[in-house]
Design an enzyme around this catalytic site. Structure first.
Site, mmCIF file in Angstrom:
data_model
loop_
_atom_site.group_PDB
_atom_site.id
_atom_site.type_symbol
_atom_site.label_atom_id
_atom_site.label_comp_id
_atom_site.label_asym_id
_atom_site.label_seq_id
_atom_site.Cartn_x
_atom_site.Cartn_y
_atom_site.Cartn_z
ATOM 1 N N PHE A 44 0.822 -1.124 0.016
ATOM 2 C CA PHE A 44 -0.018 0.045 -0.012
ATOM 3 C C PHE A 44 0.810 1.131 0.077
ATOM 4 C CE2 PHE A 44 0.970 -0.255 4.530
ATOM 5 C CZ PHE A 44 0.888 1.305 4.902
ATOM 6 N N CYS A 55 9.755 1.707 3.172
ATOM 7 C CA CYS A 55 10.631 0.664 3.737
ATOM 8 C C CYS A 55 11.903 1.201 3.984
ATOM 9 C CB CYS A 55 10.351 -0.401 2.894
ATOM 10 S SG CYS A 55 11.060 0.204 0.956
ATOM 11 N N GLU A 108 -4.954 -3.862 -2.361
ATOM 12 C CA GLU A 108 -6.375 -3.918 -2.156
ATOM 13 C C GLU A 108 -6.875 -2.155 -1.447
ATOM 14 O OE1 GLU A 108 -4.668 -6.006 -0.781
ATOM 15 O OE2 GLU A 108 -5.826 -6.787 1.048
HETATM 16 P P1 NAD Z 1 1.409 -6.490 3.113
HETATM 17 O O1 NAD Z 1 2.225 -7.914 3.225
HETATM 18 O O2 NAD Z 1 0.358 -6.796 3.868
HETATM 19 O O3 NAD Z 1 0.671 -6.708 1.647
HETATM 20 C C1 NAD Z 1 1.352 -6.742 0.408
HETATM 21 C C2 NAD Z 1 0.628 -7.470 -0.722
HETATM 22 O O4 NAD Z 1 0.392 -8.966 -0.395
HETATM 23 C C3 NAD Z 1 -0.782 -6.956 -1.011
HETATM 24 O O5 NAD Z 1 -1.013 -6.930 -2.349
HETATM 25 C C4 NAD Z 1 -1.645 -7.895 -0.243
HETATM 26 O O6 NAD Z 1 -2.955 -7.975 -0.767
HETATM 27 C C5 NAD Z 1 -0.788 -9.143 -0.205
HETATM 28 N N1 NAD Z 1 -1.087 -10.155 1.033
HETATM 29 C C6 NAD Z 1 -1.567 -9.672 2.323
HETATM 30 N N2 NAD Z 1 -1.285 -10.751 2.950
HETATM 31 C C7 NAD Z 1 -1.338 -11.693 2.346
HETATM 32 C C8 NAD Z 1 -1.462 -13.193 2.412
HETATM 33 N N3 NAD Z 1 -1.822 -13.670 3.916
HETATM 34 N N4 NAD Z 1 -1.150 -14.045 1.513
HETATM 35 C C9 NAD Z 1 -1.346 -13.436 0.343
HETATM 36 N N5 NAD Z 1 -1.092 -12.403 0.006
HETATM 37 C C10 NAD Z 1 -1.216 -11.470 0.852
HETATM 38 O O7 NAD Z 1 2.263 -5.040 3.017
HETATM 39 P P2 NAD Z 1 1.529 -3.902 3.303
HETATM 40 O O8 NAD Z 1 1.109 -3.722 4.436
HETATM 41 O O9 NAD Z 1 0.791 -3.421 2.019
HETATM 42 O O10 NAD Z 1 2.939 -3.120 3.141
HETATM 43 C C11 NAD Z 1 3.896 -2.434 3.914
HETATM 44 C C12 NAD Z 1 4.957 -3.769 3.987
HETATM 45 O O11 NAD Z 1 5.721 -3.710 2.842
HETATM 46 C C13 NAD Z 1 6.110 -3.066 5.148
HETATM 47 O O12 NAD Z 1 6.307 -4.288 5.850
HETATM 48 C C14 NAD Z 1 7.048 -2.613 4.282
HETATM 49 O O13 NAD Z 1 8.356 -2.578 4.909
HETATM 50 C C15 NAD Z 1 7.063 -3.450 2.936
HETATM 51 N N6 NAD Z 1 7.746 -2.857 1.817
HETATM 52 C C16 NAD Z 1 8.886 -3.297 1.669
HETATM 53 C C17 NAD Z 1 9.618 -2.552 0.410
HETATM 54 C C18 NAD Z 1 10.984 -3.008 0.097
HETATM 55 O O14 NAD Z 1 11.435 -2.764 -0.801
HETATM 56 N N7 NAD Z 1 11.599 -4.107 0.721
HETATM 57 C C19 NAD Z 1 8.884 -1.736 -0.485
HETATM 58 C C20 NAD Z 1 7.668 -1.090 0.149
HETATM 59 C C21 NAD Z 1 7.238 -1.749 1.107
#
Ligand code: NAD
Length: 497
Positions: free
Chosen positions: A157, A289, A184
């Protein structure tokens, strides 16, 4: 007085095979503005059947797209760049509304989005292989790169427009067909960008957009026709996606969470360090991140830096990111706000002093928003649980070390390795840090060490699972398969002509 009916809430649709469509079944989720609580739209949580449709469309489009010369494949990307530039302000406002970051931050994100389109336009050069004549007498050998087929990306997100573009332009310029499953929670700007892809005349089936959550992700991970998965999100989900994609034989690159450290040496320019670290820790409400989460002050920097960062953090203007002069917006959801508050409680319980307390923030006009103001925790015991837990909110922890050796030891102990920064005026200290710091993205007097699109967006330890990263040459490696050809032609045949 006559009442006026509220306008119906827009429904976001999937984009499959060049058609905007509702999924055949499944639930809908309300998308809200984190600054106001206002409902912005409804997004479908697509079932596996919608993913299947998108994969079949991408698979059908692949043979013709792969045969389209690279020079022709990049033409829609040139057009897309022009359209993104033209619509930058509209897109930035959408990002601010759905994500909460300020308009200035959203515009910065859009610039980074465009930068990836520009770099992918160099694919006719970047995708070239290599060759050598006469590996044995009269025998030539060459390495050529070919696309994989159908590939997919799953994104978080916090950068609704930019993160999908670490993947999409490179994937299609290399000749693959592509499916995006965005977060989403922020589906609006990306849906608008897909309209621009359509306007840029990307052929039908080459790019597809499927909204949803776990069911859609699992369907992509298990689908036999999907060859590669790019994922960005939290570490537990990154680990899960990497394992499940691997189990069905796909290549995968999965970027996870972070706990980023900055070391401040006593010889640093304190004014510059304070300004840059304030932006890194609290910009985007700490939901980057690459946000600095822990500042390790060395020696005399302990007092000078603590005083100046507390002053700077307290002075930040927090509010609706659409308003001029606002420097920090809300966090994404009420649940996030609660989680961050409880982590501050936890840090306090584990022995930290709360120097600046952002819990219970009162923002004028923001009563329905998910607002916190900046928080600074001091002296959190390094062995506490919070010291190695990602907070992903506007909280900076200060810890102290007598020298650089012991400051580096904190970084070595962390299970994450997304970014590490050093503030100093010593070249020797900077070189040592660059050499030894255990993270993939390193900043020297830089607070957010975000690689430009022509460098890989790195990440180590629990912040990344895979080999090739997003962006630049790594993206070309990831989205192509190497084929090695050894050729011999009998010399006498050429004498016939
Ligand atoms: P998230 O892991 O909750 O969701 C990421 C994606 O995975 C979304 O599209 C979501 O629909 C899907 N998803 C969520 N739970 C799932 C599950 N149980 N099974 C399958 N798919 C699932 O992450 P978020 O809250 O959207 O984003 C924040 C996180 O992203 C933070 O931890 C941040 O550090 C990380 N991030 C990392 C980078 C990087 O470059 N390393 C960059 C941006 C964000």
């Amino acid at each position: 007085m006559a009442t006026v009916a509220a306008p119906p809430i827009a429904k976001i649709r999937n984009y499959i095979d060049g058609q905007w469509q509702n999924p055949p079944a499944g639930e809908w989720l309300e998308v809200t503005n984190p600054a106001t609580g206002e409902a912005l739209a409804r997004v479908p949580l697509s079932p596996a059947s919608a993913v299947d449709q998108a994969v079949e469309a991408a698979a059908a489009a692949y043979p013709a797209w792969r045969r389209t010369p690279p020079e022709n494949r990049i033409q829609p990307l040139f057009k897309l760049k022009e359209l993104l530039e033209k619509n930058l302000h509209e897109l930035a406002a959408m990002v601010t509304k759905e994500n909460g970051k300020t308009l200035v931050e959203a515009e910065g994100e859009l610039r980074r989005t465009i930068e990836n389109v520009e770099v992918a336009c160099g694919i006719p050069m970047m995708m070239q292989g290599y060759n050598l004549e006469d590996v044995a007498s009269g025998i030539d050998e060459m390495m050529i790169r070919q696309p994989l087929g159908v590939v997919a990306a799953i994104t978080p997100f916090n950068f609704p427009a930019m993160v999908p573009f670490w993947f999409l332009p490179y994937a299609i310029a290399c000749g693959n067909t592509f499916i995006l499953k965005p977060s989403e929670r922020v589906p609006l700007a990306v849906a608008r960008i897909f309209e621009l892809l359509e306007e840029a005349r990307v052929p039908r089936g080459v790019v597809n957009l499927v909204h949803g959550s776990k069911a859609a992700v699992d369907a992509l991970l298990d689908h036999p026709k999907v060859r590669a998965i790019s994922f960005v999100g939290s570490t537990p989900v990154a680990r899960y996606v990497y394992a499940r994609a691997g189990a069905s034989g796909k290549r995968a690159q999965c970027q996870g969470g972070a706990k980023n450290h900055v070391i401040v040496l006593p010889d640093a320019d304190m004014k510059m360090a304070t300004q840059i670290i304030t932006d890194s820790a609290f910009g985007c409400a700490g939901q980057r991140c690459l946000a600095v989460s822990v500042a390790v002050t060395v020696g005399d920097a302990q007092k000078t830096f603590a005083d100046s960062i507390c002053e700077a953090a307290s002075a930040l203007r927090v509010g609706n990111g659409l308003e001029k002069g606002i420097q920090m917006g809300p966090v994404i959801s009420p649940e996030s706000k609660k989680r961050v508050q409880s982590m501050i409680d936890q840090g306090h319980g584990e022995g930290a002093k709360v120097l600046v307390d952002g819990r219970g923030a009162k923002i004028e006009g923001g009563e329905r928003g998910n607002f916190l103001t900046p928080t600074i925790l001091d002296d959190l015991p390094p062995e506490s649980r919070l010291a190695d837990t990602e907070i992903f909110g506007p909280v900076l922890t200060l810890i102290h070390a007598p020298d650089l050796d012991r400051a580096l030891a904190f970084l070595l102990r962390s299970s994450y390795g997304n970014q590490a920064s050093l503030f100093t005026s010593s070249g020797a200290a900077a070189r040592r840090f660059r050499y030894e710091a255990p993270a993939g993205n390193i900043g020297i007097n830089i607070g957010v060490a975000a690689p430009m699109a022509y460098f890989p967006f790195s990440g180590w330890k629990d912040s990344f699972f895979g080999v090739e990263h997003g962006q630049g040459r790594d993206a070309v490696e990831f989205y192509t398969e190497k084929k090695v050809v050894i050729e011999r032609w009998a010399a006498e045949h050429s004498r016939k002509f």
